[in-house]
Motif scaffolding. Structure first.
Motif, short mmCIF file in Angstrom:
data_model
loop_
_atom_site.label_atom_id
_atom_site.label_comp_id
_atom_site.label_asym_id
_atom_site.label_seq_id
_atom_site.Cartn_x
_atom_site.Cartn_y
_atom_site.Cartn_z
N PRO A 290 0.87 -1.31 -0.01
CA PRO A 290 0.03 -0.03 -0.08
C PRO A 290 0.89 1.25 0.02
O PRO A 290 2.14 1.25 0.48
CB PRO A 290 -0.76 0.01 1.22
CG PRO A 290 -0.10 -1.03 2.22
CD PRO A 290 0.77 -1.84 1.47
N SER A 291 0.08 2.26 -0.47
CA SER A 291 1.04 3.79 -0.43
C SER A 291 1.19 3.92 1.09
O SER A 291 0.52 3.43 2.12
CB SER A 291 0.07 4.49 -1.28
OG SER A 291 -1.16 4.87 -0.56
N GLN A 292 2.08 5.30 1.20
CA GLN A 292 2.22 5.63 2.62
C GLN A 292 0.87 6.45 3.03
O GLN A 292 0.60 6.35 4.26
CB GLN A 292 3.47 6.68 2.56
CG GLN A 292 4.69 6.23 2.11
CD GLN A 292 6.00 7.01 2.19
OE1 GLN A 292 6.61 6.99 2.80
NE2 GLN A 292 5.96 8.12 1.28
N HIS A 293 0.16 6.97 2.32
CA HIS A 293 -0.87 7.84 2.75
C HIS A 293 -1.96 6.58 3.20
O HIS A 293 -2.70 6.77 4.28
CB HIS A 293 -1.68 8.38 1.54
CG HIS A 293 -0.67 9.67 1.13
ND1 HIS A 293 0.07 9.65 0.25
CD2 HIS A 293 -0.75 10.87 1.47
CE1 HIS A 293 0.67 10.75 -0.02
NE2 HIS A 293 0.08 11.63 0.68
N SER A 294 -2.02 5.41 2.50
CA SER A 294 -3.07 4.33 3.11
C SER A 294 -2.39 3.65 4.49
O SER A 294 -3.26 3.37 5.44
CB SER A 294 -2.99 3.42 2.15
OG SER A 294 -1.84 2.75 1.84
N ARG A 295 -0.80 3.81 4.51
CA ARG A 295 -0.39 3.14 5.78
C ARG A 295 -0.71 4.49 6.85
O ARG A 295 -0.85 3.82 7.93
CB ARG A 295 0.97 3.25 5.66
CG ARG A 295 1.51 2.14 4.81
CD ARG A 295 1.06 0.84 5.54
NE ARG A 295 2.02 -0.54 4.62
CZ ARG A 295 1.50 -1.89 5.24
NH1 ARG A 295 0.97 -2.09 6.24
NH2 ARG A 295 2.33 -2.56 4.74
N LEU A 296 -0.61 5.35 6.47
CA LEU A 296 -1.06 6.65 7.68
C LEU A 296 -2.61 6.37 8.03
O LEU A 296 -2.66 6.41 9.40
CB LEU A 296 -0.69 8.22 7.04
CG LEU A 296 0.66 8.51 7.03
CD1 LEU A 296 0.79 9.86 6.34
CD2 LEU A 296 0.95 8.76 8.64
N GLY A 297 -3.42 6.13 7.11
CA GLY A 297 -4.78 6.00 7.58
C GLY A 297 -4.76 4.77 8.35
O GLY A 297 -5.74 4.58 9.40
N GLN A 298 -4.22 3.83 8.06
CA GLN A 298 -4.06 2.72 9.15
C GLN A 298 -3.78 2.75 10.28
O GLN A 298 -4.17 2.53 11.37
CB GLN A 298 -3.36 1.44 8.59
CG GLN A 298 -4.04 0.67 7.10
CD GLN A 298 -3.08 -0.32 6.45
OE1 GLN A 298 -2.01 -0.46 7.06
NE2 GLN A 298 -3.38 -0.78 5.40
N MET A 299 -2.73 3.49 10.64
CA MET A 299 -2.39 3.78 11.89
C MET A 299 -3.01 4.75 12.89
O MET A 299 -3.05 4.69 14.10
CB MET A 299 -0.82 4.59 11.91
CG MET A 299 0.24 3.85 11.07
SD MET A 299 0.76 2.59 12.06
CE MET A 299 0.10 1.18 11.18
N PHE A 300 -3.89 5.83 11.98
CA PHE A 300 -4.75 6.64 12.75
C PHE A 300 -6.25 5.92 12.90
O PHE A 300 -7.35 6.59 13.26
CB PHE A 300 -5.01 7.70 11.75
CG PHE A 300 -3.46 8.70 11.74
CD1 PHE A 300 -2.83 8.35 12.85
CD2 PHE A 300 -3.46 9.46 10.92
CE1 PHE A 300 -1.57 9.07 12.83
CE2 PHE A 300 -2.43 10.03 10.68
CZ PHE A 300 -1.36 10.02 11.81
#
Length: 227
Positions: A36-46
């Motif tokens: 996944p992209s970095q933005h989707s990873r950020l969404g998963q962390m939040f």
């Protein structure tokens, strides 16, 4: 070293880093999953936990270590790569890890792990870039009023602790690339007025709108002779 040698070494550095990091992406594709992209990873962390008693996943630690190494390698390459988003992601993952660990201990905290991730991302990015404006960015992105005080304290603490330990990432990259910069003035010169430093325009030979090519040639010739 000549410019040609430096250029060859830069290309070699890019090739080596690409060769070292490409197997990680290839393994993901070989297993049938697209990273996944970095933005989707950020969404998963939040995102909150899917289940209140979901166990802590050690994959977060592995991902943080691999992402930290990848970011450190890629940022130092002589390429126009991004910096803020990978650093922000590293901070969110580290904050999420601490949040997951804290929530796995009974009666330790009632703060959800994703809020740890938000505070961790802001503090981590500030420690790397020394940009206090990161707090404002996180305020606008999260829209959570109850996190303003924790984010502010974390950002300030990261800023002052980072200044005591090392330079910010931009100064470090400038030093690594050999970018020329003005040295810091000693404190004794802080109170010196500008009139003692600047010279009158009449005492300095400069070019104006009325200058000719011959005037520019004479000025350049005098500069070369003075050296």
């Amino acid at each position: 070293l000549t410019r040609v040698d430096i250029s060859k070494r830069r290309y070699l550095l890019v090739f080596i880093v690409t060769l070292c990091l490409s197997p990680f992406l290839y393994i993901g594709f070989a297993l049938g999953s697209q990273p996944p992209s970095q933005h989707s990873r950020l969404g998963q962390m939040f995102e909150p936990m899917s289940q209140p008693n979901e166990p802590f996943s050690s994959l977060l630690i592995i991902f943080y270590i691999s992402k930290f190494i990848e970011t450190a390698f890629c940022v130092t390459l002589p390429l126009p790569v991004g910096l803020f988003t990978p650093v922000f992601l590293n901070g969110s993952v580290l904050g999420r890890i601490l949040g997951e660990i804290a929530n796995s201990i009974p009666n330790l905290t009632s703060i959800p792990p994703w809020e740890f991730a938000v505070v961790g991302a802001a503090a981590y990015a500030t420690g790397v870039t020394r940009a206090i404006s990161t707090a404002v960015i996180v305020f606008e992105l999260s829209g959570l009023r109850h996190l303003r005080l924790p984010i502010s304290l974390a950002v300030l603490a990261s800023y002052f602790v980072g200044n005591r330990l090392s330079k910010n990432i931009y100064d470090v990259l400038s030093d690594t690339n050999g970018t020329p910069f003005l040295p810091d003035l000693p404190k004794v010169l802080y109170s010196v007025p500008v009139s003692k430093v600047m010279a009158l325009i009449d005492d300095t030979k400069v070019l104006s709108l009325d200058s000719t090519y011959y005037d520019a040639f004479i000025l350049l010739q005098q500069s070369v002779d003075s050296e």
